[in-house]
Design an enzyme around this catalytic site. Structure first.
Site, mmCIF file in Angstrom:
data_model
loop_
_atom_site.group_PDB
_atom_site.id
_atom_site.type_symbol
_atom_site.label_atom_id
_atom_site.label_comp_id
_atom_site.label_asym_id
_atom_site.label_seq_id
_atom_site.Cartn_x
_atom_site.Cartn_y
_atom_site.Cartn_z
ATOM 1 N N CYS A 116 0.809 -1.230 0.000
ATOM 2 C CA CYS A 116 0.000 0.000 0.000
ATOM 3 C C CYS A 116 0.839 1.274 0.000
ATOM 4 O O CYS A 116 0.310 2.365 -0.222
ATOM 5 C CB CYS A 116 -0.947 -0.003 1.187
ATOM 6 S SG CYS A 116 -2.078 -1.391 1.126
ATOM 7 N N HIS A 260 -3.332 7.054 2.724
ATOM 8 C CA HIS A 260 -3.717 5.757 2.161
ATOM 9 C C HIS A 260 -5.054 5.358 2.779
ATOM 10 O O HIS A 260 -5.268 5.526 3.984
ATOM 11 C CB HIS A 260 -2.642 4.716 2.465
ATOM 12 C CG HIS A 260 -3.096 3.323 2.173
ATOM 13 N ND1 HIS A 260 -3.631 2.971 0.958
ATOM 14 C CD2 HIS A 260 -3.122 2.211 2.939
ATOM 15 C CE1 HIS A 260 -3.954 1.695 0.994
ATOM 16 N NE2 HIS A 260 -3.661 1.204 2.184
ATOM 17 N N ASN A 290 -9.932 -0.391 0.164
ATOM 18 C CA ASN A 290 -8.475 -0.268 0.112
ATOM 19 C C ASN A 290 -7.989 -0.785 -1.240
ATOM 20 O O ASN A 290 -8.062 -1.981 -1.515
ATOM 21 C CB ASN A 290 -7.873 -1.082 1.270
ATOM 22 C CG ASN A 290 -6.357 -1.028 1.313
ATOM 23 O OD1 ASN A 290 -5.710 -0.556 0.374
ATOM 24 N ND2 ASN A 290 -5.787 -1.528 2.400
HETATM 25 N N1 ACO Z 1 -17.369 -9.118 9.757
HETATM 26 C C1 ACO Z 1 -17.697 -9.410 11.029
HETATM 27 N N2 ACO Z 1 -16.791 -9.658 11.990
HETATM 28 C C2 ACO Z 1 -15.492 -9.602 11.628
HETATM 29 C C3 ACO Z 1 -15.075 -9.306 10.327
HETATM 30 C C4 ACO Z 1 -16.079 -9.058 9.365
HETATM 31 N N3 ACO Z 1 -15.785 -8.756 8.092
HETATM 32 N N4 ACO Z 1 -13.730 -9.320 10.288
HETATM 33 C C5 ACO Z 1 -13.299 -9.606 11.516
HETATM 34 N N5 ACO Z 1 -14.372 -9.792 12.341
HETATM 35 C C6 ACO Z 1 -14.383 -10.141 13.739
HETATM 36 C C7 ACO Z 1 -13.156 -10.930 14.148
HETATM 37 O O1 ACO Z 1 -13.302 -12.299 13.819
HETATM 38 C C8 ACO Z 1 -13.158 -10.692 15.631
HETATM 39 O O2 ACO Z 1 -14.104 -11.554 16.229
HETATM 40 P P1 ACO Z 1 -13.821 -12.228 17.658
HETATM 41 O O3 ACO Z 1 -13.725 -11.077 18.627
HETATM 42 O O4 ACO Z 1 -15.022 -13.073 17.850
HETATM 43 O O5 ACO Z 1 -12.532 -12.975 17.499
HETATM 44 C C9 ACO Z 1 -13.687 -9.255 15.769
HETATM 45 O O6 ACO Z 1 -14.352 -8.966 14.532
HETATM 46 C C10 ACO Z 1 -12.606 -8.235 16.019
HETATM 47 O O7 ACO Z 1 -11.565 -8.495 15.097
HETATM 48 P P2 ACO Z 1 -10.317 -7.521 14.961
HETATM 49 O O8 ACO Z 1 -9.392 -8.042 13.901
HETATM 50 O O9 ACO Z 1 -9.756 -7.245 16.316
HETATM 51 O O10 ACO Z 1 -11.074 -6.224 14.415
HETATM 52 P P3 ACO Z 1 -10.517 -4.782 14.221
HETATM 53 O O11 ACO Z 1 -11.344 -3.829 14.930
HETATM 54 O O12 ACO Z 1 -9.029 -4.707 14.412
HETATM 55 O O13 ACO Z 1 -10.803 -4.539 12.654
HETATM 56 C C11 ACO Z 1 -9.574 -4.553 10.593
HETATM 57 C C12 ACO Z 1 -10.209 -5.384 11.693
HETATM 58 C C13 ACO Z 1 -10.683 -3.801 9.893
HETATM 59 C C14 ACO Z 1 -8.877 -5.477 9.617
HETATM 60 C C15 ACO Z 1 -8.563 -3.557 11.208
HETATM 61 O O14 ACO Z 1 -7.746 -4.222 12.128
HETATM 62 C C16 ACO Z 1 -7.674 -2.875 10.198
HETATM 63 O O15 ACO Z 1 -8.113 -2.034 9.447
HETATM 64 N N6 ACO Z 1 -6.353 -3.161 10.207
HETATM 65 C C17 ACO Z 1 -5.340 -2.412 9.482
HETATM 66 C C18 ACO Z 1 -5.392 -2.609 7.999
HETATM 67 C C19 ACO Z 1 -4.228 -1.901 7.353
HETATM 68 O O16 ACO Z 1 -3.960 -0.746 7.613
HETATM 69 N N7 ACO Z 1 -3.457 -2.590 6.515
HETATM 70 C C20 ACO Z 1 -2.280 -2.004 5.929
HETATM 71 C C21 ACO Z 1 -2.468 -1.668 4.520
HETATM 72 S S1 ACO Z 1 -3.040 -3.030 3.544
HETATM 73 C C22 ACO Z 1 -1.731 -3.553 2.483
HETATM 74 O O17 ACO Z 1 -0.618 -3.203 2.601
HETATM 75 C C23 ACO Z 1 -2.095 -4.504 1.404
#
Ligand code: ACO
Length: 335
Positions: A116, A260, A290
């Site tokens: 990214c 980003h 994204n």
């Molecule tokens: N729908 C419903 N529930 C979900 C989903 C979904 N799509 N995805 C995850 N959950 C659940 C998980 O299973 C978890 O459930 P549990 O508590 O029963 O285990 C709960 O939601 C919380 O999961 P987390 O991963 O802690 O959720 P978080 O609030 O961190 O959000 C997310 C996840 C959106 C992926 C976030 O962490 C994020 O945006 N991370 C950074 C992404 C990023 O910046 N990436 C870098 C660039 S990408 C690249 O380089 C290609």
């Protein structure tokens, strides 16, 4: 001889035609429009057709970028593409495919992989090539068909990404007021397993260690979302503060902050830390999700095409992605 600066003289993007909304995912994974909207900000994303590749969509953005730059194809000295979803794993590069389809021959072309952060890495290369007097016009393209590497059984990643392309022409100028002021890029491979496409076409490191042949298995994106989230906020906030300080620019001097587009909560957290007016933060994540290396140029083009971005506006860009990689840039738009 007067000093040569690099300048962003055009911007363009291409959005594939298939709009996928959050409810479409409810049909095959345990998720909801409410969860996706609340945790990420995303409402829709666009997926390319099955026969459409990342170089196809890259070409479409690149053509418009060259036309908007007011130069001819022959004026382009080099083509560089950032992608983590290339048409071919290894070779030929997307940059070679894009160059050829644009009618550019016998000019250098190569791809970079910085996930990214790809567009910021491209800016850094373009600036260096121009300021070292090596080239006058550099075509940079961020082109992604992330849908081709998504695991549609993994609700933690498949809802986050979209396809798209963005391109810009970076050209030489003597006008200091039109320059790319600074580009900062960095990486730390210590966090290599936060974001991965772990199965390489020949089996890759995992299978070498396990002496397994995984040839033919698809290359699917995996992410430790929560760990990545926390590191992204901290790293981006520090990086942006550093580039502003280094260049003696205050957040109130910025016309637009174009981060980003990975997660609305990351963007807002960084915006709060650097204390930037929320009206100056460009958001496209709701529409496009994204789009990795394409996200920043698509966001710049979003405000350009809607008439908001003006020549001379001061832009602050930042990105964070797999590797882990990150970077930021300050530039006066000259399109
Ligand atoms: N729908 C419903 N529930 C979900 C989903 C979904 N799509 N995805 C995850 N959950 C659940 C998980 O299973 C978890 O459930 P549990 O508590 O029963 O285990 C709960 O939601 C919380 O999961 P987390 O991963 O802690 O959720 P978080 O609030 O961190 O959000 C997310 C996840 C959106 C992926 C976030 O962490 C994020 O945006 N991370 C950074 C992404 C990023 O910046 N990436 C870098 C660039 S990408 C690249 O380089 C290609």
């Amino acid at each position: 001889m007067s000093k040569i600066y690099a300048s962003m003289v055009s911007i363009a993007s291409y959005i594939p035609k298939n709009c996928i909304n959050n409810k479409d995912f409810e049909k095959f994974i345990d998720t909801s429009d409410e969860w996706i909207t609340k945790r990420t900000g995303i409402k829709t994303r666009y997926f390319a057709d099955s026969e459409e590749t990342s170089s196809d969509i890259g070409v479409k953005a690149a053509k418009v970028a060259i036309q908007r730059a007011g130069i001819s194809i022959d004026d382009i000295d080099i083509v560089i593409c950032a992608t983590l979803s290339p048409d071919y794993l290894g070779m030929p590069s997307n940059a070679c495919l894009i160059s050829y389809r644009l009618g550019i021959e016998n000019k250098p072309a190569f791809d970079i992989i910085s996930a990214c952060s790809g567009f910021i890495y491209l800016l850094s290369l373009a600036k260096s090539f121009i300021e070292s007097n090596m080239y006058k016009n550099v075509l940079i393209v961020g082109a992604e068909k992330i849908s081709s590497i998504l695991d549609f059984n993994d609700r933690g990643t498949c809802v986050l990404f979209g396809d798209g392309a963005g391109a810009a022409v970076i050209s030489a100028t003597n006008d200091k007021s039109k320059r790319i002021i600074d580009v900062n890029i960095s990486a730390n491979g210590k966090y290599n397993d936060f974001l991965m496409t772990p199965i390489c076409s020949n089996g890759g490191l995992d299978s070498v260690k396990n002496i397994k042949n995984t040839t033919g298995k698809p290359l699917l994106l995996k992410m430790k979302g929560n760990e990545t989230f926390k590191l992204a906020v901290k790293t981006l906030a520090n990086d942006v503060k550093e580039i502003l300080l280094k260049n003696n620019i205050k957040s109130e001097d910025i016309s637009y902050f174009i981060p980003h587009q990975a997660n609305l909560r990351i963007i807002n957290a960084v915006g709060d830390i650097i204390n930037i007016d929320s009206n100056k933060i460009v958001l496209t994540i709701q529409k496009y999700g994204n789009t990795s290396a394409a996200s920043i140029p698509m966001a710049i083009d979003d405000i350009y095409s809607s008439g908001k971005l003006k020549n001379g506006d001061l832009l602050l860009l930042d990105a964070f992605g797999g590797g882990l990689t990150w970077g930021s840039s300050l530039l006066y738009f000259n399109g």
